[in-house]
Design an enzyme around this catalytic site. Structure first.
Site, PDB file in Angstrom:
ATOM      1  N   HIS A 176       0.783  -1.334   0.162  1.00 27.76           N
ATOM      2  CA  HIS A 176      -0.138  -0.061  -0.146  1.00 27.76           C
ATOM      3  C   HIS A 176       1.209   1.371  -0.037  1.00 27.76           C
ATOM      4  CE1 HIS A 176      -3.051   2.601   0.323  1.00 27.76           C
ATOM      5  NE2 HIS A 176      -3.518   2.008   1.101  1.00 27.76           N
ATOM      6  N   ASN A 179      -3.284   7.081  -0.448  1.00 28.57           N
ATOM      7  CA  ASN A 179      -4.070   7.541   0.246  1.00 28.57           C
ATOM      8  C   ASN A 179      -3.338   7.797   0.943  1.00 28.57           C
ATOM      9  OD1 ASN A 179      -5.937   6.714  -1.611  1.00 28.57           O
ATOM     10  ND2 ASN A 179      -5.880   4.636  -0.204  1.00 28.57           N
TER      11      ASN A 179
HETATM   12  C1  LIG Z   1     -15.013   2.081   3.338  1.00 27.55           C
HETATM   13  C2  LIG Z   1     -13.736   2.480   2.778  1.00 27.55           C
HETATM   14  C3  LIG Z   1     -12.843   1.921   2.788  1.00 27.55           C
HETATM   15  C4  LIG Z   1     -11.370   1.624   2.441  1.00 27.55           C
HETATM   16  N1  LIG Z   1     -10.122   1.251   2.601  1.00 27.55           N
HETATM   17  C5  LIG Z   1      -9.126   1.361   1.836  1.00 27.55           C
HETATM   18  C6  LIG Z   1      -7.915   0.464   2.240  1.00 27.55           C
HETATM   19  O1  LIG Z   1      -7.690  -0.201   2.992  1.00 27.55           O
HETATM   20  N2  LIG Z   1      -7.229   0.108   1.630  1.00 27.55           N
HETATM   21  C7  LIG Z   1      -7.145   1.297   0.188  1.00 27.55           C
HETATM   22  O2  LIG Z   1      -5.841   1.004  -0.616  1.00 27.55           O
HETATM   23  N3  LIG Z   1      -7.520   1.598   0.087  1.00 27.55           N
HETATM   24  C8  LIG Z   1      -8.743   1.574   0.822  1.00 27.55           C
HETATM   25  N4  LIG Z   1     -10.208   2.255   0.148  1.00 27.55           N
HETATM   26  C9  LIG Z   1      -9.871   2.938  -1.284  1.00 27.55           C
HETATM   27  C10 LIG Z   1     -10.569   1.888  -1.871  1.00 27.55           C
HETATM   28  O3  LIG Z   1      -9.881   1.001  -2.241  1.00 27.55           O
HETATM   29  C11 LIG Z   1     -10.852   2.651  -3.272  1.00 27.55           C
HETATM   30  O4  LIG Z   1      -9.430   2.804  -3.920  1.00 27.55           O
HETATM   31  C12 LIG Z   1     -12.165   3.512  -3.872  1.00 27.55           C
HETATM   32  O5  LIG Z   1     -12.881   3.727  -2.966  1.00 27.55           O
HETATM   33  C13 LIG Z   1     -12.239   4.295  -5.203  1.00 27.55           C
HETATM   34  O6  LIG Z   1     -13.329   3.494  -5.685  1.00 27.55           O
HETATM   35  P1  LIG Z   1     -14.895   2.914  -5.545  1.00 27.55           P
HETATM   36  O7  LIG Z   1     -14.729   4.438  -6.847  1.00 27.55           O
HETATM   37  O8  LIG Z   1     -15.400   1.910  -6.915  1.00 27.55           O
HETATM   38  O9  LIG Z   1     -15.277   2.862  -3.907  1.00 27.55           O
HETATM   39  C14 LIG Z   1     -11.539   2.297   0.883  1.00 27.55           C
HETATM   40  C15 LIG Z   1     -12.173   3.314   0.678  1.00 27.55           C
HETATM   41  C16 LIG Z   1     -13.562   2.553   1.483  1.00 27.55           C
HETATM   42  C17 LIG Z   1     -15.290   3.142   0.270  1.00 27.55           C
END
Ligand SMILES: Cc1cc2nc3c(=O)[nH]c(=O)nc-3n(C[C@H](O)[C@H](O)[C@H](O)COP(=O)(O)O)c2cc1C
Length: 369
Positions: A176, A179
């Site tokens: 990772h 973010n």
């Molecule tokens: C509830 C939640 C938890 C997330 N946790 C992580 C995480 O643990 N690691 C990570 O790399 N991104 C995390 N993300 C980002 C998601 O992996 C993803 O990049 C983001 O939700 C955008 O994709 P989507 O539009 O399909 O939701 C999280 C997003 C959400 C909504």
């Protein structure tokens, strides 16, 4: 033309489709000890029709934790807990990588060993609020800048965590580096003002990530290691003076190592963990960065059936990771294939709690409802 439902060779493994479950923090591990348990195993097994599941971010050490109830991969109990998860997913015919996580400055002394300050490349406090160990939201503390001679120890922590992931039965690991967490904090110059060999030039700022990647490859082999990046991401107060140059360099270096895949988050969905806004006027990562990476290019952020189908068909991306809609639709691949309606997600149950909003989203044929 490739479709979402075609298989894909990803390093050493073959995925049954190109629909990936994105890493999703849910803050539901067993307490005390941040240990995965049967409920987490059920949640992941429900989603085993994904071509690949990438686990929620998982701290490599206590120092790497920044939110309550996120799971770790540094104690024997956690390794045993993750074994329940990997066995349940494999039993359903799925594949699962573990996302290796160190939050850096996105933490609070209440999570830290002996109540110390969170660590970071530089003593720069992020704006916004942190979740303390007892689920309070407080302003961030100013982190402690890591000494140069501490960095090798954290690289070794990643290596140990990668070994633990192997013992827990995962199919591979994802580093990772997105973010606004520790490795991303080193990459971007808004959070890294160091003057040693880990700061300054792009080569220096990328050094830590590449050392970690090499260490993890040493455990798993290049064919079972992916890396996640979020160029232009503003989540967790991130910024860089020249993201195109920085991330093209990083992707070139990762490509040279022949890793299984690069996983890139689209800037339009940088804040998905905290809000629903999607900005369609931001640059596309495949336009800016794909040419720099020679391997499998996975993209995430703001995808639905239509734009994901199009992105794979055009060859812009090789696979698409879905986050929020995979939370709410355990059988997402089947729904996409049939053009079925999607369950809406409930943001109020994203973080913390138990079954509600976790394992109780209905299947099309209401297998679990
Ligand atoms: C509830 C939640 C938890 C997330 N946790 C992580 C995480 O643990 N690691 C990570 O790399 N991104 C995390 N993300 C980002 C998601 O992996 C993803 O990049 C983001 O939700 C955008 O994709 P989507 O539009 O399909 O939701 C999280 C997003 C959400 C909504």
């Amino acid at each position: 033309m490739p479709t979402l439902f075609d298989s894909l060779t990803l390093g050493d493994i073959t995925l049954k489709n190109r629909i990936i479950m994105a890493p999703l923090t849910r803050m539901r591990s067993k307490q005390p000890g941040n240990i995965p348990y049967a409920l987490n195993a059920e949640y992941y097994a429900q989603r085993a029709t994904a071509g690949l599941i990438i686990s929620e971010a998982t701290q490599i050490t206590q120092q790497g934790q920044g939110y309550p109830a996120t799971p770790g991969i540094h104690s024997p109990e956690q390794v045993a807990g993750w074994k329940l998860v990997t066995e349940a997913v494999h039993k359903e015919g799925g594949k699962i990588f573990l996302q290796l996580w160190h939050v850096g400055r996105i933490s609070h002394s209440s999570h830290q060993p002996e109540g110390g300050l969170p660590v970071a490349p530089s003593a720069i406090k992020p704006s916004g609020k942190v979740f303390t160990a007892d689920w309070k939201q407080l302003p961030y503390e100013t982190p402690r800048a890591l000494e140069t001679n501490e960095i090798a120890g954290i690289v070794a922590d990643y290596k140990k965590a990668a070994e633990n992931a192997k013992a827990a039965g995962f199919d591979g690991v994802e580093v990772h580096s997105a973010n606004g967490y520790l490795l991303d904090q080193f990459l971007q110059d808004g959070s890294n003002t160091r003057t040693d060999q880990y700061g300054g030039s792009i080569e220096n700022r990328a050094r830590f990530l590449l050392e970690v990647t090499d260490a993890v490859i040493g455990v798993w082999g290049k064919g079972r290691v992916g890396v996640r990046l979020s160029p232009y991401g503003t989540f967790n107060d991130m910024s860089d003076s020249n993201p195109v140059k920085l991330f093209n360099y990083v992707l070139e270096q990762l490509g040279k190592r022949g890793i299984a895949y690069a996983h890139v988050i689209e800037p339009r969905a940088t804040g998905a963990g905290g809000g629903d806004a999607v900005s369609d006027d931001l640059p596309s990562t495949s336009d800016l960065f794909r040419k720099s990476f020679t391997g499998v290019f996975m993209s995430a952020g703001g995808y639905d059936a239509q734009n994901a189908t199009q992105a794979v068909a055009s060859g812009q991306v090789d696979a698409v990771a879905f986050g929020r809609i995979f939370i709410a639709n355990p059988d997402l691949p089947e729904r996409l294939k049939e053009g079925a309606a999607l369950n809406p997600y409930n943001r109020a149950t994203f973080y913390g709690g138990a079954e509600v909003g976790y394992t109780d989203y209905p299947f099309l044929n209401s297998k679990a409802a």
